[in-house]
Design a protein around this motif. Sequence first.
Motif, PDB file in Angstrom:
ATOM      1  N   TRP A  44       0.832  -1.200   0.000  1.00  0.00           N
ATOM      2  CA  TRP A  44       0.000   0.000   0.000  1.00  0.00           C
ATOM      3  C   TRP A  44       0.871   1.255   0.000  1.00  0.00           C
ATOM      4  CZ3 TRP A  44      -5.411  -0.547   0.092  1.00  0.00           C
ATOM      5  CH2 TRP A  44      -5.871  -1.858   0.297  1.00  0.00           C
ATOM      6  N   PHE A  45       0.372   2.279  -0.671  1.00  0.00           N
ATOM      7  CA  PHE A  45       1.048   3.582  -0.677  1.00  0.00           C
ATOM      8  C   PHE A  45       0.334   4.519   0.289  1.00  0.00           C
ATOM      9  CE2 PHE A  45       0.750   7.995  -2.059  1.00  0.00           C
ATOM     10  CZ  PHE A  45       2.083   8.378  -2.037  1.00  0.00           C
ATOM     11  N   GLN A  46       1.128   5.239   1.077  1.00  0.00           N
ATOM     12  CA  GLN A  46       0.593   6.298   1.940  1.00  0.00           C
ATOM     13  C   GLN A  46       1.461   7.526   1.776  1.00  0.00           C
ATOM     14  OE1 GLN A  46      -0.432   5.450   6.113  1.00  0.00           O
ATOM     15  NE2 GLN A  46       0.478   7.423   6.671  1.00  0.00           N
ATOM     16  N   SER A  47       0.843   8.657   1.580  1.00  0.00           N
ATOM     17  CA  SER A  47       1.576   9.904   1.402  1.00  0.00           C
ATOM     18  C   SER A  47       2.469  10.168   2.612  1.00  0.00           C
ATOM     19  CB  SER A  47       0.597  11.072   1.217  1.00  0.00           C
ATOM     20  OG  SER A  47       1.297  12.293   1.051  1.00  0.00           O
ATOM     21  N   GLY A  48       3.718  10.536   2.345  1.00  0.00           N
ATOM     22  CA  GLY A  48       4.655  10.843   3.412  1.00  0.00           C
ATOM     23  C   GLY A  48       5.467   9.672   3.896  1.00  0.00           C
ATOM     24  N   VAL A  49       5.106   8.445   3.502  1.00  0.00           N
ATOM     25  CA  VAL A  49       5.844   7.243   3.879  1.00  0.00           C
ATOM     26  C   VAL A  49       6.702   6.821   2.687  1.00  0.00           C
ATOM     27  CG1 VAL A  49       5.691   4.850   4.672  1.00  0.00           C
ATOM     28  CG2 VAL A  49       4.009   6.530   5.443  1.00  0.00           C
ATOM     29  N   ARG A  50       8.005   6.786   2.878  1.00  0.00           N
ATOM     30  CA  ARG A  50       8.917   6.577   1.748  1.00  0.00           C
ATOM     31  C   ARG A  50       8.757   5.222   1.083  1.00  0.00           C
ATOM     32  NH1 ARG A  50      14.797   9.241   3.315  1.00  0.00           N
ATOM     33  NH2 ARG A  50      14.059  11.402   3.530  1.00  0.00           N
ATOM     34  N   ASN A 215       6.555  10.694  -9.581  1.00  0.00           N
ATOM     35  CA  ASN A 215       6.537   9.657  -8.546  1.00  0.00           C
ATOM     36  C   ASN A 215       5.119   9.494  -8.005  1.00  0.00           C
ATOM     37  OD1 ASN A 215       6.130  11.744  -6.505  1.00  0.00           O
ATOM     38  ND2 ASN A 215       8.318  12.195  -6.725  1.00  0.00           N
ATOM     39  N   ALA A 216       4.964   8.564  -7.088  1.00  0.00           N
ATOM     40  CA  ALA A 216       3.634   8.251  -6.558  1.00  0.00           C
ATOM     41  C   ALA A 216       3.006   9.441  -5.846  1.00  0.00           C
ATOM     42  CB  ALA A 216       3.713   7.051  -5.614  1.00  0.00           C
ATOM     43  N   GLU A 217       3.817  10.238  -5.153  1.00  0.00           N
ATOM     44  CA  GLU A 217       3.295  11.421  -4.465  1.00  0.00           C
ATOM     45  C   GLU A 217       2.653  12.393  -5.453  1.00  0.00           C
ATOM     46  OE1 GLU A 217       2.975  12.270  -1.370  1.00  0.00           O
ATOM     47  OE2 GLU A 217       4.292  10.942  -0.216  1.00  0.00           O
ATOM     48  N   ASP A 218       3.214  12.473  -6.654  1.00  0.00           N
ATOM     49  CA  ASP A 218       2.688  13.372  -7.682  1.00  0.00           C
ATOM     50  C   ASP A 218       1.467  12.799  -8.391  1.00  0.00           C
ATOM     51  OD1 ASP A 218       4.851  15.049  -7.145  1.00  0.00           O
ATOM     52  OD2 ASP A 218       6.080  14.153  -8.725  1.00  0.00           O
TER      53      ASP A 218
END
Length: 342
Positions: A44-50, A215-218
Motif C-alpha cells: 500500500w502507498f501512503q503519502s509521506g511514507v517513503r 513519482n507516486a506522491e505526484d
Amino acid sequence: MRPSVVQCTRLHFSLFRHLGLLLISLVAVTQAACRFPEAWTGHWFQSGVRQFIVIEKELLSFKGSCVEAEGDKFLIEDKKENVYRCMVIHEKHANVLQYKEAFSDNRENLDALCAHISGDALLFSMFRVDATPVSCPLKGPFQFTYYRGDNRECKNPPSSVDMCTEDWRLLLRFQACPDVLGSESTVEELVCLATWKEGSVRYLIGKLEHKMATNAEDKYRCFAYEKNKDMVDHIGFQLAQSGDATCNGLSTIEGSRTLKLTKGVHPMGVCSFPAWMTNALAWHTLDWHKTYTFGPKNTSIKVHNASDIPEMKALCYNVTSSTERSFTLLAHVTKEIGRAHV
C-alpha cells in the motif's frame, strides 16, 4: 489401597502437561484471531511514507503487529517505538483504506485507547499499489471550466474531458485562459482506481499521468464530486481535486483545483457493423499483430495490438454503402498515439 508416590507424581505430571497444552492452544488461538482481513494483504502507498506499507496476517509494516481486534478497531504493538496504537481502519474500496489512530506508552484496553481518537483527528489514506483499475464513473465527453485555488475562473476557451479506448481511463485537456494568471495548456491522463459514496458526495481515487508527475506522491489524487443542481437543462458535475496524495480537507467546492463539468455531445453508435463481420468473435491480421473485436450491439469495433493493448476504437455513425462483401461507414474514432488520444 493408597496410590503410590510414583503414581501420584505421574498423575500430576500428566495433569500439568494437559493444562500446559491447553494454555498454549488458547494463546495460539488468541494470537491467530488477531489478523488483518486477508483481502487487505499486499503493498500500500501512503503519502509521506517513503516505502510501501505491507499488510500481511497480523503485520502492518511501520506500525507493528496486531495483538487485539474488534470490528474495525485494531490494537497494534510497536516494539521498535515501544508504544501501542489503536487504529480504526475503514475499507472504502478494495483499493482504498482510511484510518485514524491514537497512541499509548502502556497497553490499555482496546476500547479505552480508541476512545482517545477525536473526531477531528487526522485521517490517513492508503492506496493499493498494484490496484486493478475500475470503470471511470464520469463518462465523457465533458466540457469544463476550472479554478486553481483562487477566484479567477478559467472558462474561455473551455477545457474538455474525453474517454479513452479503455473505460478506466480519462483524458483531461486543460486550456490556458489569457485573463487568468497561472492557467496553462496541459494534457493529463487519469487512471481510475476506486470509487465510493458518503452522503451525496462521491469520491474517486486515481493516478494522474502528465509531464510533471514523476513519482507516486505526484500521481495519486483524490477527487470529490456531485451533480451540479444548478444545471437544469444539462447534466453537470461539481468536482474538486486534492493537492496531494490524500483526501484531507476535500469537498466538492474546496480543493487545489475545482472543475465545473458540463456533459458534451456523446458520439452514439447509430448504426451497426454487418452480420457477416460480427458473426465471428474476433478477426486477426495474417501476422496476428492486430486483433479486431466488436462492442455491445455491434455498434463499435476495437483494435488491439499483439500485446492485447487497445490501440483504437471506432464507433459506427453512418453507413454510406454496404454489400455482401464490403462495408463503408463514417465513424467516430478514438486512437492512442503513445499516451495521447485523438
